[in-house]
Write an enzyme that holds these catalytic residues in place. Structure first.
Site, PDB file in Angstrom:
ATOM      1  N   GLN A  30      21.612  19.393   4.097  1.00 12.60           N
ATOM      2  CA  GLN A  30      21.800  19.218   2.657  1.00 12.60           C
ATOM      3  C   GLN A  30      22.560  20.367   2.019  1.00 12.60           C
ATOM      4  OE1 GLN A  30      17.871  18.533   1.070  1.00 12.60           O
ATOM      5  NE2 GLN A  30      18.166  16.315   1.022  1.00 12.60           N
ATOM      6  N   TYR A  59      25.229   5.268   2.988  1.00 16.00           N
ATOM      7  CA  TYR A  59      26.328   4.583   2.322  1.00 16.00           C
ATOM      8  C   TYR A  59      26.076   3.086   2.274  1.00 16.00           C
ATOM      9  CZ  TYR A  59      28.902   8.944   2.959  1.00 16.00           C
ATOM     10  OH  TYR A  59      29.294  10.254   2.925  1.00 16.00           O
ATOM     11  N   ARG A 106      24.004  13.342   6.692  1.00 17.33           N
ATOM     12  CA  ARG A 106      23.089  13.404   5.549  1.00 17.33           C
ATOM     13  C   ARG A 106      21.656  13.522   6.045  1.00 17.33           C
ATOM     14  NH1 ARG A 106      25.809   9.793   0.666  1.00 17.33           N
ATOM     15  NH2 ARG A 106      27.230  11.468   0.068  1.00 17.33           N
ATOM     16  N   SER A 140      28.349  15.313  -1.436  1.00 13.58           N
ATOM     17  CA  SER A 140      27.340  15.161  -2.478  1.00 13.58           C
ATOM     18  C   SER A 140      27.602  16.124  -3.635  1.00 13.58           C
ATOM     19  CB  SER A 140      25.940  15.391  -1.905  1.00 13.58           C
ATOM     20  OG  SER A 140      25.566  14.331  -1.053  1.00 13.58           O
ATOM     21  N   ASP A 151      26.364  19.825   2.335  1.00 12.39           N
ATOM     22  CA  ASP A 151      26.887  18.500   1.995  1.00 12.39           C
ATOM     23  C   ASP A 151      27.927  18.568   0.879  1.00 12.39           C
ATOM     24  OD1 ASP A 151      27.372  15.840   1.525  1.00 12.39           O
ATOM     25  OD2 ASP A 151      25.259  15.263   1.378  1.00 12.39           O
TER      26      ASP A 151
END
Length: 392
Positions: free
Chosen positions: A132, A234, A127, A138, A135
């Site tokens: 991004q 997380y 992350r 996500s 990902d």
């Protein structure tokens, strides 16, 4: 090199790993794209759309599985039964890219390693800002949070928004979101758009600003944590004494909520139990719980994976594959992520395995007959690999 996109075999899976609009990007980069017939049909992408963008349609699945690069939404780790039918076709020198659940099903990674194929687990995308666009987690959890609220709105015997009518005032639904990660924030935003009064809780204090920016109230509990967050953003697993006290404090908020959306999950571990049976018994009949932790046991004590449970008049849903219920946009997002990953992995149509790149290094789980990812090896009880082996 040829990139193959196969039809998903997991029961009920409607997504496809690559959509037509991204085929052209791969072809332009020097990669050939071959796709199984009807691979995208369940997601709303017909074969002619792929052909128009430069993909070659192939009827034989075995031919596709022998391609240089194979793209799947679900590789063996996330498709333990039907996925084994493909194992015999994988080979050394080949690259397989998809979701693998490497921390939850490490034995499946070991099985894939025996084929000699090089396997990348997209769940392990770091992350970071540069990653991004790749990902997958996500992307998929954003859709899961959105879909969870829609499911609750259909089941709830009330409307979500405040409404003043000639027949009287209808009060807004009270929604409580547990966990303010990507799924939780998506659920908060969706519930607010529908007009609910929304509260949210997360053990990470840093989530307050994000929750409040979406118009929800951040719930604080008098709990002490030494470290609330680990690398990757997380939530860190806590001890049982912490969870016991947390459940007690959350019980009162759960009891007065019309809808509870729980999203707490820890990669590769059992979902933390946050909503007790006693808390459910105090909810009003007709209230709804949507438990997004159901795949790993659930955040609610009464959750059953992929089942609709009614207890004390409360409806408890435990969906485990919500993105597949939105297959068009889920495929579009997954495809964009995997395309960005592939363009980072290849140069002029050839794979360049640069293990100095953290994106490649962190997602590489099997190579040349060996499990190479340190965390997966540890879960399998394997010794650490020599650094020289990892760099060759």
């Amino acid at each position: 090199m040829k990139v193959a996109v196969v039809k998903e075999t997991f029961p009920g899976e409607r997504r496809v790993a690559l959509v037509p609009m991204d085929v052209a990007k791969l072809v332009k980069s020097g990669l050939g794209v071959v796709i199984e017939q009807s691979a995208g049909a369940a997601a709303g992408f017909g074969d002619p759309a792929y052909a128009e963008k430069g993909a070659v349609l192939a009827a034989g699945r075995n031919e596709l599985l022998s391609a240089d690069i194979v793209l799947q939404v679900r590789t063996l780790g996330t498709n333990l039964q039907a996925g084994r039918q493909d194992i015999a076709e994988f080979r050394s020198g080949q690259f397989v890219i998809g979701m693998c659940d490497p921390l939850g099903e490490p034995q499946a990674i070991a099985e894939m390693a025996k084929t000699g194929a090089t396997l990348f687990a997209l769940e392990l995308i770091p992350r970071t800002t540069r990653a991004q666009a790749m990902d997958v987690l996500s992307s998929m959890t954003t859709l899961a949070g959105y879909r969870a609220v829609l499911l609750a709105s259909v089941e709830l015997p009330k409307i979500f928004p405040l409404m003043m009518t000639a027949a009287g005032t209808l009060t807004a639904a009270r929604v409580f979101v547990i966990g303010a990660g990507v799924a939780g924030l998506s659920a908060i935003a969706t519930a607010k758009r529908l007009g609910a009064v929304v509260r949210a809780y997360d053990l990470r204090p840093a989530c307050r600003e994000q929750v409040e920016s979406l118009g929800a109230k951040f719930v604080e509990l008098p709990l002490q944590t030494q470290q609330a967050e680990v690398a990757g953003g997380y939530a860190k697993a806590q001890d049982e004494a912490f969870y016991q006290r947390q459940r007690e404090l959350l019980g009162d908020i759960v009891a007065e909520s019309d809808v509870v959306i729980s999203t707490a999950a820890i990669p590769g571990k059992q979902s933390p139990l946050l909503v007790t049976a006693e808390a459910v018994s105090r909810m009003q009949p007709g209230s709804i719980i949507v438990d997004l932790g159901a795949e790993r046991g659930g955040n609610c004590a009464l959750t059953k994976a992929d089942e609709r449970v009614v207890a004390h008049g409360v409806i408890i849903l435990g969906p485990t594959n919500l993105p597949s219920e939105l297959p068009y946009h889920a495929s579009q997002m997954f495809s964009a992520n995997v395309t960005a990953f592939l363009l980072n992995l290849t140069k002029k149509g050839e794979v360049v395995l640069n293990c100095d790149d953290p994106i490649i290094r962190d997602t590489l789980v099997a190579r040349e007959g060996q499990v190479v990812h340190p965390r997966v090896r540890e879960l399998l009880g394997m010794a650490k690999l020599d650094q020289a082996v990892l760099e060759t």
